[in-house]
Enzyme design. Structure first.
Site, mmCIF file in Angstrom:
data_model
loop_
_atom_site.group_PDB
_atom_site.id
_atom_site.type_symbol
_atom_site.label_atom_id
_atom_site.label_comp_id
_atom_site.label_asym_id
_atom_site.label_seq_id
_atom_site.Cartn_x
_atom_site.Cartn_y
_atom_site.Cartn_z
ATOM 1 N N GLU A 117 -58.905 0.703 106.220
ATOM 2 C CA GLU A 117 -57.944 0.230 105.227
ATOM 3 C C GLU A 117 -57.921 -1.289 105.179
ATOM 4 O O GLU A 117 -57.970 -1.899 104.096
ATOM 5 C CB GLU A 117 -56.557 0.775 105.559
ATOM 6 C CG GLU A 117 -55.469 0.325 104.611
ATOM 7 C CD GLU A 117 -54.079 0.742 105.073
ATOM 8 O OE1 GLU A 117 -53.108 0.311 104.424
ATOM 9 O OE2 GLU A 117 -53.960 1.468 106.071
ATOM 10 N N ASP B 208 -49.662 15.167 107.916
ATOM 11 C CA ASP B 208 -49.490 16.542 108.407
ATOM 12 C C ASP B 208 -47.998 16.826 108.407
ATOM 13 O O ASP B 208 -47.196 16.000 107.976
ATOM 14 C CB ASP B 208 -50.094 16.703 109.805
ATOM 15 C CG ASP B 208 -49.321 15.915 110.864
ATOM 16 O OD1 ASP B 208 -49.004 16.479 111.910
ATOM 17 O OD2 ASP B 208 -49.003 14.723 110.627
#
Length: 230
Positions: free
Chosen positions: A13, A198
């Site tokens: 990133e 998640d």
């Protein structure tokens, strides 16, 4: 020229964001590699941008935030990463903007006696508005919500229930509150962005092998879109 510091969760990133900058230089200090360059906003103004990867956990996040503030004296700090989802209306890759950030494992009756003298922390309203616009433009589902930060990995139903009871959070992770806390101590506006990776039910040994390269690309594009909107 305004200066913005960005703390990323992933090397990929940070590298994507740095690739979007001009005139990039790199500073290696305090166990960090800080890429610094310029970017032109949609309004035609030039931003000075510094980006680095902060490391996991509250102490690493706090140390990185203070180091960047001391190094580049930013007008804003942006922190992005992934988190466990606690909100049943959200799904993987949805975004929680940290309107409110709370610690999981800190007695704020003591810590809150020091500046900024609060029991919780908040992203800057103006930065939240810019982020909302960027997410709408990118078509990414998102909410302004509560993020809980603690120094342990939440991966069981018992831990999830405990976090929700303690903090009423939409997402749980290990850094955001520390970034917002240190920024508030320095009177620097902050923005915390979390993508749901998640449902806080994945064992760490399994989670660490997740392929999150797609998130890194999306997060970097979001960060650059926010910068251009400033």
């Amino acid at each position: 020229m305004q200066t913005v510091a960005i703390i990323s969760a992933l090397d990929e990133e940070a590298a994507h964001i740095a690739d979007s900058l001009d005139n990039v230089t790199v500073t290696e200090r305090a166990s960090l590699s800080v890429a610094r360059g310029t970017l032109t906003t949609d309004a035609g103004e030039e931003l000075d941008v510094a980006v680095t990867v902060g490391g996991m956990g509250l102490v690493n996040a706090a140390a990185t935030t203070q180091f960047l503030i001391d190094l580049v004296h930013p007008e804003a700090v942006i922190f992005s990463g992934i988190a466990g989802n606690l909100n049943k209306s959200l799904h993987i890759n949805d975004i929680v903007l940290g309107k409110t950030l709370r610690y999981l494992d800190t007695d704020m009756r003591l810590v809150g006696q020091w500046k900024p003298g609060t029991s919780e922390f908040h992203s800057d309203p103006a930065l939240l508005q810019i982020a909302e616009g960027a997410l709408d433009e990118m078509g990414i589902n998102h909410i302004q919500g509560t993020i809980a930060s603690g120094n342990y990995f939440v991966d069981t139903p018992q831990k999830v229930s405990q976090v929700i009871e303690q903090t009423h959070a939409d997402a749980v992770e290990m850094e955001g509150a520390a970034v917002a806390h240190v920024a508030a101590r320095n009177d620097v506006p902050a923005l915390v962005i979390r993508a749901m990776s998640d449902s806080a039910d994945t064992d760490y040994e399994e989670f660490k092998d997740f392929d999150i390269s797609e998130y890194a690309d999306t997060a970097a594009r979001l960060a650059v879109r926010i910068l251009r909107g400033m």
